[in-house]
Design a protein around this motif. Structure first.
Motif: not given
Length: 841
Positions: A657-659, A787-791, A795-797
């Motif tokens: 939820v936070d992401r 979004l950057p690759e790490s973010e 988000i996908d997770q």
């Protein structure tokens, strides 16, 4: 002795004469003769090349005796030692003596009525001594010389007095062959009745591959032959030494039946293990369902089950004992073996509770009342508090008692004359008595952490497993991690379980995709087609090559993918699941340095082969697989069963939820929270009570919230409502909605005569609605692309976590097909297009 007495009770219903007749009809005499049985001589001669009764033959030319001394049998090895200076290779090239050891006749005393066995230089003992004392040569002894006339044959001593022996006696008083004469001397030289009793118990002197059943009691002989027939049918490895040892043990004890031997359930002696096997198969052959139900311990194989037993004898109350027997017998055709055995444990505790609390021990069902059920519930609570049973076992025990009482009364067991007659109606488990299973929302579940699973599947760890338990166990563990089957389903896979189905790929082309064809016996489904990935298909193909090279002569349609090691000469029997599980647990316990996510040593007590099935379910749930599809993949008929296989903890939900909070958009595609690091606890609680789930996002309209989403004042026009919110986790539903709107638009425009103009104009999706949906989709996709690759990975997770949580609330899932319905060849993990209820965020 207890096991022996138990078996003797089972066969006590058959009289000896009836048992002999019954066994005589059960034996396939023609098939037994093809295996080596000689009905005239009453001997069984094993063939070295037989898959069941075969053995490693002596390497000497012309000899078919079993090896006992390296590459040679006992006779050929004695010949090698007697021939000084001759090598082993030379002995193997010389033809062996065609006569069995000690079976040749004297060169002189070999005519009718004068038969004596040869001992030295081809003469009997008397002729050899006479020739030596005279100082004659062999020719002078046979033809005579100047001093002595030609020798004449001596009178025969007859056949050996040992009943099973057919060799010629080498002396008289008593008339015994040379071998049995030595045994007689070691036995203290018995005479008279002791000699007759001793000779009746002596085994014959024959070759290592010959078992003589001549002289045994008829019942014992038929039991042994029926056991050999069962060994041949089940391909149970039975070497000649084991068979000879079993026959000799029966003969030595003078037993009229194999059940008269006091051997119990012996281990270590192949002969005694064979006798235990013969006892079991004879007992099963002579049993019948009508007589089995009258016993306290039921062998479920009598009723056509694969195995196991029902121990009803623990129920000491007569009425309860009889009621459980009738109830269990009525359920044989509808439930699996485990569902027959498990309720008996709960009913056994109920019987013990009645014995403890009732003055009469619960023998009179009329005197029972509601307090007896409450006393049983208190006993279960005490067992749980003392750690003897779990809360789940306590809950299931009450459910099993409730099911027994309910179904028993429905079966008519409470009518007059029935075992439950007079049982009061208040002897029942009420709904208020049932124990609810407590599931901690923060519990991690039984799935292994990813870091632990990766350590188990490391090449070094798998090589350690292969080195300890051969390659089959390693391939089974690797495959289980990919397909997540039940242990019995994994072990029971056949060689030809790998198939291919045609599917459409992302480009719209048809390509072959691997599927696993297997049976799910627990839910009664045969030839189920499970989609698998290419890595799982490679594991199966590698195992197929291993098995094929091991059993080249067996047709592949009959081979098992994981063949059993013992009693399986052709590779047709599958390994038992317990063997794989036992090897897996031992391997896990011996692995060095197994650490958990926190870097500390991971608790291995809960790591089982079945844990990989939970990992399979958790992996699919994390990827957002809908629960209906996951239930089909797992082989569950109820969605609640699937929900028990994975967890979405509150911490993971909160992180997701936070992401996604910063990516929430309204109807116009504008962000509602441009900058959000982490929601405060107060904001989380406020949003939880200030919103309601709708098919494509959330709604914050007060009236609709109060009615739990069922009273929208704007007729659910979400895409034009200022109270509507969405985010990238709904992209799948939004795209499906857009496709549906476009399809409905084209279909309704073409439906000219079927619908009135005013109805068509009201039903055709408006261009504004389609544009609003596209606007939200494009905005969500643009936010993800920026979004950057790490973010983006985080988000996908987060999206997978929230979709996993929402999939558990889908109420329109279709159950697995019934037994008579065809099984779909493809189960594609797609999210259902029907409206789902997304949980609060």
């Amino acid at each position: 002795m207890k096991a022996t007495e138990k078996v003797e009770v089972k066969v006590a219903q058959w009289q000896p004469g009836q048992q002999v007749v019954r066994l005589g009809h059960l034996i396939d005499w023609q098939a037994l003769q093809q295996r080596g049985w000689d009905p005239i001589e009453e001997v069984f001669v094993a063939d070295p090349d037989d898959l069941v009764f075969g053995f490693a033959a002596c390497q000497a030319a012309g000899c078919k005796e079993p090896r006992t001394c390296g590459m040679l049998c006992w006779t050929c090895d004695r010949r090698r030692r007697a021939s000084k200076g001759i090598s082993l290779e030379a002995v193997c090239q010389i033809d062996a003596d065609p006569q069995p050891r000690g079976g040749g006749l004297c060169r002189l005393c070999c005519v009718l009525g004068h038969e004596r066995p040869a001992r030295k230089d081809g003469f009997c003992t008397a002729c050899s001594s006479a020739m030596y004392n005279r100082g004659q040569s062999v020719a002078a002894y046979l033809d005579g010389d100047d001093e002595f006339p030609p020798a004449t044959p001596r009178v025969s001593f007859g056949v050996c007095e040992v009943q099973a022996c057919d060799r010629w006696a080498h002396r008289t008083r008593p008339a015994l062959c040379f071998t049995h004469h030595q045994c007689w001397a070691r036995a203290g030289r018995p005479t008279g009745n002791e000699l007759r009793s001793w000779s009746a118990r002596q085994p014959p002197v024959v070759g290592g591959r010959v078992a003589v059943l001549r002289g045994l009691a008829e019942c014992a002989r038929l039991e042994l032959l029926y056991g050999l027939q069962c060994s041949a049918r089940e391909e149970r490895r039975t070497p000649p030494a084991a068979l000879k040892g079993a026959v000799n043990l029966v003969r030595t004890e003078g037993a009229a039946s194999v059940f008269a031997l006091a051997i119990g359930h012996s281990h270590g002696s192949r002969a005694k293990e064979l006798l235990v096997f013969i006892r079991d198969r004879v007992t099963l052959a002579l049993a019948d369902p009508a007589s089995e139900v009258s016993k306290d311990d039921w062998d479920l194989r009598v009723f056509g089950r694969a195995g196991g037993a029902l121990h009803v004898g623990q129920l000491s109350q007569g009425w309860l004992n009889q009621a459980v027997k009738q109830w269990s017998r009525d359920r044989f055709d509808t439930v699996v073996t485990g569902q027959l055995q498990r309720p008996l444990v709960a009913l056994g505790r109920f019987s013990e509770s009645l014995r403890r609390h009732r003055p009469d021990g619960g023998e009179d069902p009329i005197g029972l009342c509601r307090s007896d059920v409450l006393a049983f519930e208190n006993d279960l609570a005490h067992l749980e508090a003392s750690g003897q049973i779990s809360r789940s076992t306590r809950r299931l025990s009450l459910l099993d008692l409730d099911r027994f009482l309910h179904e028993g009364r429905a079966m008519g067991l409470s009518r007059g004359g029935g075992p439950l007659a007079g049982l009061p109606d208040d002897v029942a488990v009420h709904s208020a008595d049932r124990i609810r299973e407590i599931i901690d929302d923060d519990e991690a579940g039984r799935a292994l952490p990813q870091v632990v699973l990766e350590q188990l599947l490391e090449p070094s760890a798998l090589e350690r497993l292969e080195g300890a338990y051969a390659g089959d166990v390693r391939f089974a563990v690797e495959l289980q991690a990919e397909i997540g089957r039940r242990s019995c389903e994994l072990a029971g896979l056949r060689w030809d379980c790998l198939s291919y189905a045609e599917v459409l790929d992302e480009t719209g082309r048809i390509r072959p995709a691997p599927v696993l064809v297997h049976d799910m016996t627990k839910v009664g489904i045969r030839n189920y087609h499970l989609p698998i990935n290419e890595h799982a298909a490679e594991i199966i193909r590698a195992q197929q090559e291993r098995v094929r090279s091991r059993y080249p002569d067996t047709p592949t349609a009959k081979l098992a993918l994981f063949p059993a090691v013992l009693t399986n000469p052709r590779g047709t029997k599958a390994v038992h699941a317990k063997n794989i599980e036992r090897s897996f647990r031992t391997w896990v316990g011996d692995l060095p340095g197994l650490v958990g996510p926190d870097g500390a040593d991971f608790d291995r007590s809960d790591i089982t082969l079945y844990s990989l099935r939970h990992c399979y379910a958790q992996r699919h749930a994390d990827r957002g697989t809908p629960i209906a599809v996951l239930a089909a993949l797992m082989g569950h008929r109820r969605l609640t069963s699937t929900q028990n296989y994975y967890r979405v903890t509150q911490e993971r939900k909160r992180q997701a939820v936070d992401r996604l909070a910063a990516l929430q958009v309204d109807r116009a595609g504008e962000r509602t929270r441009p900058i959000v690091e982490r929601l405060l606890e107060s904001e989380v609680l406020r949003e939880a009570v200030g919103q309601v789930a709708v098919p494509f996002g959330i709604c914050t309209e007060p009236t609709n919230i109060k009615a739990h989403g069922q009273a929208c004042p704007y007729r659910h026009q979400c895409f034009g409502c200022t109270y509507f919110r969405s985010d990238p986790s709904f992209l799948h539903e939004l795209r499906a909605r857009l496709s549906r709107l476009l399809a409905d638009q084209e279909r309704l425009r073409a439906a000219l005569p079927e619908i009135e103009d005013w109805a068509r104009h009201g039903a055709i999706p408006s261009a504004e609605e389609i544009a609003a949906v596209r606007r939200i989709i494009d905005r969500c996709q643009d936010m993800l692309n920026d979004l950057p690759e790490s973010e983006r990975h985080e988000i996908d997770q987060a999206i997978a976590t929230l979709r996993c949580g929402s999939s558990t609330r889908h109420l329109g899932a279709r159950p697995l097909p019934r037994r008579d319905r065809p099984i779909l060849t493809n189960v594609v993990p797609q999210r259902p297009t029907t409206k789902t209820t997304r949980g609060q965020r």
